[in-house]
Design a protein around this motif. Structure first.
Motif, PDB file in Angstrom:
ATOM      1  N   CYS A   3      43.613  44.559  42.861  1.00  0.00           N
ATOM      2  CA  CYS A   3      43.193  43.990  41.578  1.00  0.00           C
ATOM      3  C   CYS A   3      44.076  42.803  41.193  1.00  0.00           C
ATOM      4  O   CYS A   3      43.581  41.809  40.647  1.00  0.00           O
ATOM      5  CB  CYS A   3      43.261  45.060  40.482  1.00  0.00           C
ATOM      6  SG  CYS A   3      42.036  46.383  40.642  1.00  0.00           S
ATOM      7  N   LEU A  59      42.790  39.144  40.388  1.00  0.00           N
ATOM      8  CA  LEU A  59      43.093  38.572  39.076  1.00  0.00           C
ATOM      9  C   LEU A  59      43.723  37.194  39.217  1.00  0.00           C
ATOM     10  O   LEU A  59      43.294  36.223  38.579  1.00  0.00           O
ATOM     11  CB  LEU A  59      44.041  39.508  38.326  1.00  0.00           C
ATOM     12  CG  LEU A  59      44.501  39.078  36.927  1.00  0.00           C
ATOM     13  CD1 LEU A  59      43.317  39.066  35.969  1.00  0.00           C
ATOM     14  CD2 LEU A  59      45.581  40.023  36.420  1.00  0.00           C
ATOM     15  N   SER A  70      37.993  42.466  38.807  1.00  0.00           N
ATOM     16  CA  SER A  70      39.255  41.815  38.442  1.00  0.00           C
ATOM     17  C   SER A  70      39.162  40.305  38.603  1.00  0.00           C
ATOM     18  O   SER A  70      39.718  39.545  37.795  1.00  0.00           O
ATOM     19  CB  SER A  70      40.390  42.366  39.305  1.00  0.00           C
ATOM     20  OG  SER A  70      40.566  43.750  39.073  1.00  0.00           O
TER      21      SER A  70
END
Length: 219
Positions: free
Chosen positions: A70, A74, A127
């Protein structure tokens, strides 16, 4: 002189890094995986761990591995839509540093005879989208989101360190180094101008993270 990449170039670079994040064995750490002292990591200590303890440790490391998946998504999403070149470079550098954690978690899972989460592609996509939206809103929001996320990761790591079997020093030293790195990333994000998120936003983020931890522990 720093090379300027077009939006398409950045998208292709991000796609390449996404594949390297999701394909098992593709993540290569720049730093050596932290090692416990020989006296702490001997076969006797490992043998004392029950099968239930090993499964529990594997579940915790699966959560941590998905957390790093994630994080990669991100940062890639934020780098793609960041307003300034400085923030884009900072996000790209953070993603590179997080690769170490990704590789360490995968290695430890292999040592435990366990698999990474089958849900990683879904969490990566979610994400990445969140990161891209945060980056598009503004650099201060993007950096603030990084800091808030890293703070939550630190809390998870502290909980996992407390929950580990005392004999499992091999996992403990890895998580301890990850905790130190994540705290530094959070501090850097705020120092770079990150927006301090209000408590209600942090609570929503906590609820979202609980969905990830509850599902990836087993799957």
């Amino acid at each position: 002189m720093t090379r300027q990449f077009s939006f398409l170039d950045q998208a292709l670079i991000g796609a390449d890094r996404g594949l390297k994040t999701l394909i098992k064995g593709s993540a290569k750490a720049a730093r050596a995986m932290p090692q416990a002292k020989p006296s702490q990591a001997d076969g006797t200590a490992a043998a004392r761990q029950s099968e239930a303890q090993r499964r529990h440790t594997a579940g915790l490391m699966r959560i941590n591995h998905t957390g790093e998946v994630c994080a990669q998504a991100l940062y890639q999403g934020q780098a793609l839509t960041a307003k300034s070149a400085q923030v884009r470079e900072a996000m790209a550098q953070s993603a590179i540093e997080e690769v170490d954690h990704l590789a360490w978690c995968e290695t430890r899972l292999k040592e435990l005879g366990a698999h990474t989460s089958h849900l990683n592609p879904l969490f990566y996509a979610a994400s990445f989208t969140i990161g891209a939206v945060a980056g598009a809103i503004g650099d201060s929001v993007s950096l603030g989101f990084v800091a808030a996320t890293e703070d939550q990761v630190c809390e998870h790591l502290k909980e996992h360190l407390a929950a580990l079997p005392k004999e499992d020093e091999k996992t403990r030293v890895v998580l301890s180094q990850m905790l130190e790195d994540e705290a530094e990333h959070a501090s850097k994000a705020m120092s770079a101008g990150g927006l301090a998120f209000p408590l209600p936003v942090k609570k929503v983020m906590t609820l979202m993270s609980k969905v990830m931890t509850k599902t990836t522990y087993h799957v």
